[in-house]
Design a protein around this motif. Structure first.
Motif, PDB file in Angstrom:
ATOM      1  N   ASN A 105       0.823  -1.215   0.000  1.00  0.00           N
ATOM      2  CA  ASN A 105       0.000   0.000   0.000  1.00  0.00           C
ATOM      3  C   ASN A 105       0.853   1.258   0.000  1.00  0.00           C
ATOM      4  OD1 ASN A 105      -2.679  -0.702  -0.303  1.00  0.00           O
ATOM      5  ND2 ASN A 105      -2.934  -1.205   1.852  1.00  0.00           N
ATOM      6  N   ALA A 106       1.990   1.231   0.686  1.00  0.00           N
ATOM      7  CA  ALA A 106       2.878   2.400   0.703  1.00  0.00           C
ATOM      8  C   ALA A 106       3.411   2.697  -0.696  1.00  0.00           C
ATOM      9  CB  ALA A 106       4.029   2.185   1.685  1.00  0.00           C
ATOM     10  N   SER A 107       3.804   1.662  -1.445  1.00  0.00           N
ATOM     11  CA  SER A 107       4.311   1.899  -2.804  1.00  0.00           C
ATOM     12  C   SER A 107       3.204   2.435  -3.707  1.00  0.00           C
ATOM     13  CB  SER A 107       4.952   0.639  -3.390  1.00  0.00           C
ATOM     14  OG  SER A 107       4.030  -0.406  -3.523  1.00  0.00           O
ATOM     15  N   ALA A 108       1.989   1.926  -3.541  1.00  0.00           N
ATOM     16  CA  ALA A 108       0.864   2.421  -4.340  1.00  0.00           C
ATOM     17  C   ALA A 108       0.574   3.884  -4.024  1.00  0.00           C
ATOM     18  CB  ALA A 108      -0.375   1.562  -4.104  1.00  0.00           C
ATOM     19  N   LEU A 109       0.620   4.244  -2.744  1.00  0.00           N
ATOM     20  CA  LEU A 109       0.373   5.626  -2.348  1.00  0.00           C
ATOM     21  C   LEU A 109       1.412   6.565  -2.944  1.00  0.00           C
ATOM     22  CD1 LEU A 109      -1.253   7.683  -0.650  1.00  0.00           C
ATOM     23  CD2 LEU A 109       0.282   7.133   1.276  1.00  0.00           C
ATOM     24  N   LEU A 110       2.674   6.183  -2.867  1.00  0.00           N
ATOM     25  CA  LEU A 110       3.730   7.019  -3.456  1.00  0.00           C
ATOM     26  C   LEU A 110       3.530   7.189  -4.957  1.00  0.00           C
ATOM     27  CD1 LEU A 110       6.911   5.697  -1.628  1.00  0.00           C
ATOM     28  CD2 LEU A 110       5.863   7.961  -1.378  1.00  0.00           C
ATOM     29  N   PHE A 111       3.234   6.102  -5.645  1.00  0.00           N
ATOM     30  CA  PHE A 111       3.084   6.157  -7.098  1.00  0.00           C
ATOM     31  C   PHE A 111       1.887   7.020  -7.495  1.00  0.00           C
ATOM     32  CE2 PHE A 111       2.498   4.374 -11.400  1.00  0.00           C
ATOM     33  CZ  PHE A 111       3.807   4.446 -11.856  1.00  0.00           C
ATOM     34  N   MET A 112       0.855   6.994  -6.691  1.00  0.00           N
ATOM     35  CA  MET A 112      -0.353   7.772  -6.964  1.00  0.00           C
ATOM     36  C   MET A 112      -0.152   9.263  -6.663  1.00  0.00           C
ATOM     37  SD  MET A 112      -4.142   7.108  -5.342  1.00  0.00           S
ATOM     38  CE  MET A 112      -3.714   7.681  -3.700  1.00  0.00           C
ATOM     39  N   GLU A 113       0.592   9.594  -5.615  1.00  0.00           N
ATOM     40  CA  GLU A 113       0.664  10.969  -5.139  1.00  0.00           C
ATOM     41  C   GLU A 113       1.885  11.757  -5.612  1.00  0.00           C
ATOM     42  OE1 GLU A 113      -1.679  12.639  -3.574  1.00  0.00           O
ATOM     43  OE2 GLU A 113      -3.008  10.909  -3.461  1.00  0.00           O
ATOM     44  N   LEU A 114       3.021  11.097  -5.854  1.00  0.00           N
ATOM     45  CA  LEU A 114       4.224  11.823  -6.269  1.00  0.00           C
ATOM     46  C   LEU A 114       4.189  12.096  -7.770  1.00  0.00           C
ATOM     47  CD1 LEU A 114       7.132  10.097  -4.311  1.00  0.00           C
ATOM     48  CD2 LEU A 114       6.331  12.444  -4.049  1.00  0.00           C
ATOM     49  N   ALA A 115       4.408  13.339  -8.141  1.00  0.00           N
ATOM     50  CA  ALA A 115       4.441  13.716  -9.552  1.00  0.00           C
ATOM     51  C   ALA A 115       5.799  13.367 -10.158  1.00  0.00           C
ATOM     52  CB  ALA A 115       4.189  15.217  -9.698  1.00  0.00           C
ATOM     53  N   ASP A 116       5.803  13.090 -11.427  1.00  0.00           N
ATOM     54  CA  ASP A 116       7.030  12.909 -12.203  1.00  0.00           C
ATOM     55  C   ASP A 116       7.922  11.786 -11.668  1.00  0.00           C
ATOM     56  OD1 ASP A 116       8.779  13.442 -14.318  1.00  0.00           O
ATOM     57  OD2 ASP A 116       9.891  14.941 -13.170  1.00  0.00           O
ATOM     58  N   ILE A 117       7.293  10.662 -11.330  1.00  0.00           N
ATOM     59  CA  ILE A 117       8.078   9.472 -10.986  1.00  0.00           C
ATOM     60  C   ILE A 117       7.659   8.332 -11.907  1.00  0.00           C
ATOM     61  CG2 ILE A 117       8.370  10.185  -8.585  1.00  0.00           C
ATOM     62  CD1 ILE A 117       6.405   7.858  -7.853  1.00  0.00           C
ATOM     63  N   ASN A 118       8.546   7.366 -12.068  1.00  0.00           N
ATOM     64  CA  ASN A 118       8.200   6.214 -12.896  1.00  0.00           C
ATOM     65  C   ASN A 118       8.344   4.892 -12.151  1.00  0.00           C
ATOM     66  OD1 ASN A 118      11.000   6.517 -12.925  1.00  0.00           O
ATOM     67  ND2 ASN A 118      11.226   5.653 -14.967  1.00  0.00           N
ATOM     68  N   TRP A 119       8.747   4.946 -10.879  1.00  0.00           N
ATOM     69  CA  TRP A 119       8.866   3.717 -10.089  1.00  0.00           C
ATOM     70  C   TRP A 119       8.907   4.082  -8.614  1.00  0.00           C
ATOM     71  CZ3 TRP A 119      11.351   0.434  -6.698  1.00  0.00           C
ATOM     72  CH2 TRP A 119      11.151  -0.937  -6.890  1.00  0.00           C
ATOM     73  N   ALA A 120       8.190   3.309  -7.799  1.00  0.00           N
ATOM     74  CA  ALA A 120       8.216   3.476  -6.346  1.00  0.00           C
ATOM     75  C   ALA A 120       8.014   2.112  -5.717  1.00  0.00           C
ATOM     76  CB  ALA A 120       7.117   4.431  -5.885  1.00  0.00           C
ATOM     77  N   GLY A 121       8.946   1.724  -4.868  1.00  0.00           N
ATOM     78  CA  GLY A 121       8.780   0.420  -4.249  1.00  0.00           C
ATOM     79  C   GLY A 121       9.887   0.071  -3.283  1.00  0.00           C
ATOM     80  N   PHE A 122       9.969  -1.218  -3.006  1.00  0.00           N
ATOM     81  CA  PHE A 122      10.843  -1.730  -1.965  1.00  0.00           C
ATOM     82  C   PHE A 122      11.701  -2.880  -2.465  1.00  0.00           C
ATOM     83  CE2 PHE A 122       7.210   0.229  -0.053  1.00  0.00           C
ATOM     84  CZ  PHE A 122       7.760   0.964   0.985  1.00  0.00           C
ATOM     85  N   TYR A 123      12.883  -2.936  -1.910  1.00  0.00           N
ATOM     86  CA  TYR A 123      13.760  -4.103  -2.028  1.00  0.00           C
ATOM     87  C   TYR A 123      14.040  -4.550  -0.611  1.00  0.00           C
ATOM     88  CZ  TYR A 123      14.767  -3.485  -6.994  1.00  0.00           C
ATOM     89  OH  TYR A 123      14.666  -3.404  -8.353  1.00  0.00           O
ATOM     90  N   PHE A 124      14.008  -5.883  -0.377  1.00  0.00           N
ATOM     91  CA  PHE A 124      14.253  -6.433   0.950  1.00  0.00           C
ATOM     92  C   PHE A 124      15.587  -7.165   0.964  1.00  0.00           C
ATOM     93  CE2 PHE A 124       9.442  -6.660   0.895  1.00  0.00           C
ATOM     94  CZ  PHE A 124       9.295  -5.459   1.563  1.00  0.00           C
ATOM     95  N   LEU A 125      16.275  -7.050   2.080  1.00  0.00           N
ATOM     96  CA  LEU A 125      17.599  -7.640   2.240  1.00  0.00           C
ATOM     97  C   LEU A 125      17.494  -9.121   2.595  1.00  0.00           C
ATOM     98  CD1 LEU A 125      20.631  -6.998   2.219  1.00  0.00           C
ATOM     99  CD2 LEU A 125      20.436  -6.454   4.654  1.00  0.00           C
TER     100      LEU A 125
END
Length: 161
Positions: free
Chosen positions: A30-50
C-alpha cells in the motif's frame, strides 16, 4: 518540487492508510501504491528487501524491475552498504548504477532500519534529472519511519538463493 506541506499531507495519508494493519507485506504494498499515486514525475516506487548479501524485489508500482541487487551495487545496494540515504540527481553519473529502466534519470533511496538491522530500502525513481531534492529526502525518510512504526517487522530473513 514537493513542499514540506505536501509531505506532511502524504505522511498523514500513510498513517491513516496503515492504521489498524500491522502486516509488513500489505503495508509496503500500500505504501508503494500511495507514493506512485501521489508523487508527480516518478516512474517507479517500491521496496527491495535484504536477503543475506543481496536485495530482492518487493512490492512496487511501475515497470518490471531488477529482481536482485547485490549489497554495494547501484544506488540501492550503496544505501544498504553505507547505511545512508542516497539522493542522486543524475543516475547516469552514479558509479556502478544499475539501469533497471533506462528511462530513469534520478533516484532517492532510503534504507529501512529496525531493531538495529537493515530490512531493505525504499526506492523512488524519476525520468527527470534532479527531480528529487532535500525536501523529498526528508519527507521520504519520515514516510519510511511511519511505515516502520506502523508495521510488524518481519523476522530475520536467512540467506538463500
Amino acid at each position: 518540487m514537493p513542499s514540506n506541506k505536501f509531505y506532511s499531507s502524504l505522511n498523514e495519508q500513510l498513517a491513516g492508510l496503515l492504521s489498524g494493519e500491522r502486516d509488513w507485506l500489505a503495508n509496503t504494498a500500500n505504501a508503494s501504491a500511495l507514493l506512485f499515486m501521489e508523487l508527480a514525475d516518478i516512474n517507479w516506487a517500491g521496496f527491495y528487501f535484504l536477503y543475506g548479501d543481496e536485495l530482492r524485489l518487493g512490492p512496487f508500482q511501475g515497470k518490471p524491475a531488477c529482481t536482485r541487487i547485490p549489497v554495494g551495487a547501484g544506488v540501492c545496494g550503496t544505501a544498504v552498504a553505507t547505511g545512508e540515504s542516497q539522493l542522486v540527481e543524475d543516475v547516469h553519473q552514479f558509479p556502478g548504477h544499475i539501469a533497471c529502466d533506462a528511462v530513469s534519470a534520478s533516484e532517492v533511496v532510503i534504507p529501512l532500519f529496525a531493531g538495529g538491522r537493515c530490512l531493505g530500502v525504499l526506492d523512488v525513481d524519476s525520468p527527470s534529472v534532479a527531480r528529487f531534492g532535500v525536501e523529498d529526502l526528508t519527507g521520504l525518510q519520515e514516510f519510511a519511519r511511519i511505515l516502520l512504526n506502523c508495521s510488524e517487522i518481519p523476522p530475520v530473513i536467512p540467506h538463500s538463493r
